[in-house]
Enzyme design. Structure first.
Site, mmCIF file in Angstrom:
data_model
loop_
_atom_site.group_PDB
_atom_site.id
_atom_site.type_symbol
_atom_site.label_atom_id
_atom_site.label_comp_id
_atom_site.label_asym_id
_atom_site.label_seq_id
_atom_site.Cartn_x
_atom_site.Cartn_y
_atom_site.Cartn_z
ATOM 1 N N GLY A 1 35.173 -54.683 65.252
ATOM 2 C CA GLY A 1 35.929 -54.327 66.436
ATOM 3 C C GLY A 1 35.449 -52.997 66.989
ATOM 4 O O GLY A 1 34.635 -52.303 66.390
ATOM 5 N N ASP B 1 34.137 -50.309 70.275
ATOM 6 C CA ASP B 1 33.107 -50.209 71.300
ATOM 7 C C ASP B 1 31.848 -49.595 70.692
ATOM 8 O O ASP B 1 31.696 -49.536 69.468
ATOM 9 C CB ASP B 1 33.641 -49.363 72.464
ATOM 10 N N ILE B 2 30.978 -49.097 71.532
ATOM 11 C CA ILE B 2 29.731 -48.507 71.066
ATOM 12 C C ILE B 2 29.996 -47.183 70.346
ATOM 13 O O ILE B 2 30.913 -46.433 70.709
ATOM 14 C CB ILE B 2 28.751 -48.275 72.240
ATOM 15 N N THR B 3 29.224 -46.923 69.308
ATOM 16 C CA THR B 3 29.345 -45.652 68.598
ATOM 17 C C THR B 3 27.985 -45.253 68.040
ATOM 18 O O THR B 3 27.024 -46.018 68.095
ATOM 19 C CB THR B 3 30.393 -45.721 67.481
ATOM 20 N N GLY C 1 34.141 -49.786 58.855
ATOM 21 C CA GLY C 1 35.098 -48.770 58.424
ATOM 22 C C GLY C 1 35.148 -47.558 59.322
ATOM 23 O O GLY C 1 35.465 -47.669 60.504
ATOM 24 N N CYS D 1 32.743 -44.936 72.142
ATOM 25 C CA CYS D 1 33.917 -45.802 71.998
ATOM 26 C C CYS D 1 34.488 -46.237 73.350
ATOM 27 O O CYS D 1 35.653 -46.617 73.441
ATOM 28 C CB CYS D 1 34.990 -45.134 71.141
#
Length: 218
Positions: free
Chosen positions: A80, A82-84, A160, A178
């Protein structure tokens, strides 16, 4: 009868993202088959951008062919969020645990991960808190210090959290972290300005304090 629980901790150092992803997938299968106990991976990655299952490619602000020039990789995942960004001097934890065995739902589990990072920050005098609605992760004021992205399959967790000890924050300039465009990203070093953080950061990212906090929670 209540049986004692165990949590096996693997301190892996720096691991390529794809290698860590394959390891997680294997451990999830083994955990589903009751071949292993709950397991916690503590590690770091080389500079890596990851996208969640929503595939929000528009939040990557640099052309993909340019990633090699800045020494970064891009990977798609089924987690789950968004981009990180993941990179050296982040404390990264990937719990592979059975939520059913510990009686936790998804929301409570995420709250436990948030609490882990809040406790880590508090050890160094930094007051952090969970984000507001639609602002995932852990924050120091309006500055994000820790990200969360999880996957839960048949009650078994993977992926995580990533807590910014002293990463190169310039890498975050190439994404909308995110998916939140109007907020900054920060780190433990930036918030404390402590020279002594060199040794503290080494201890954290090698899996001491943050693993201890996670073991207490799970």
């Amino acid at each position: 009868m209540i049986f004692p629980r165990s949590l096996e901790v693997w301190k892996l150092g720096k691991v390529n993202y794809l290698e860590a992803l394959k390891l997680q997938e294997k451990l999830v299968c083994d955990r589903k088959a009751h071949k292993i106990p709950d397991t916690l991976l503590s590690l770091q990655h080389p500079p890596t951008y990851t996208l969640g299952k929503r595939r929000t490619d528009h939040n990557l602000l640099i052309p993909v062919p340019e990633l090699e020039k800045i020494g970064a990789e891009l990977h798609y995942t089924q987690r789950g969020g968004d981009i990180t960004y993941h990179g050296p001097h982040q404390a990264i934890l990937y719990p592979i645990i059975s939520l059913r065995d510990i009686g936790l739902g998804a929301r409570k589990y995420v709250e436990k991960l948030e609490l882990t990072m809040i406790d880590m920050a508090s050890q160094y005098g930094v007051k952090a808190c969970a984000g507001k609605k639609c602002e995932t992760g852990v924050w120091v004021g309006d500055r994000k210090i820790g990200a969360i992205g999880v996957r839960i399959s048949s009650g078994i967790t993977s992926h995580g959290l990533a807590f910014n000890v002293d990463p190169d924050l310039d890498y975050f300039k190439h994404i909308v972290p995110c998916g939140i465009a109007d907020k900054e990203v920060t780190s433990l070093r930036r918030e404390t300005g402590m020279d002594a953080l060199n040794s503290m950061g080494t201890r954290l990212t090698k899996g001491a304090a943050h693993v201890k906090q996670c073991r207490k929670l799970f």
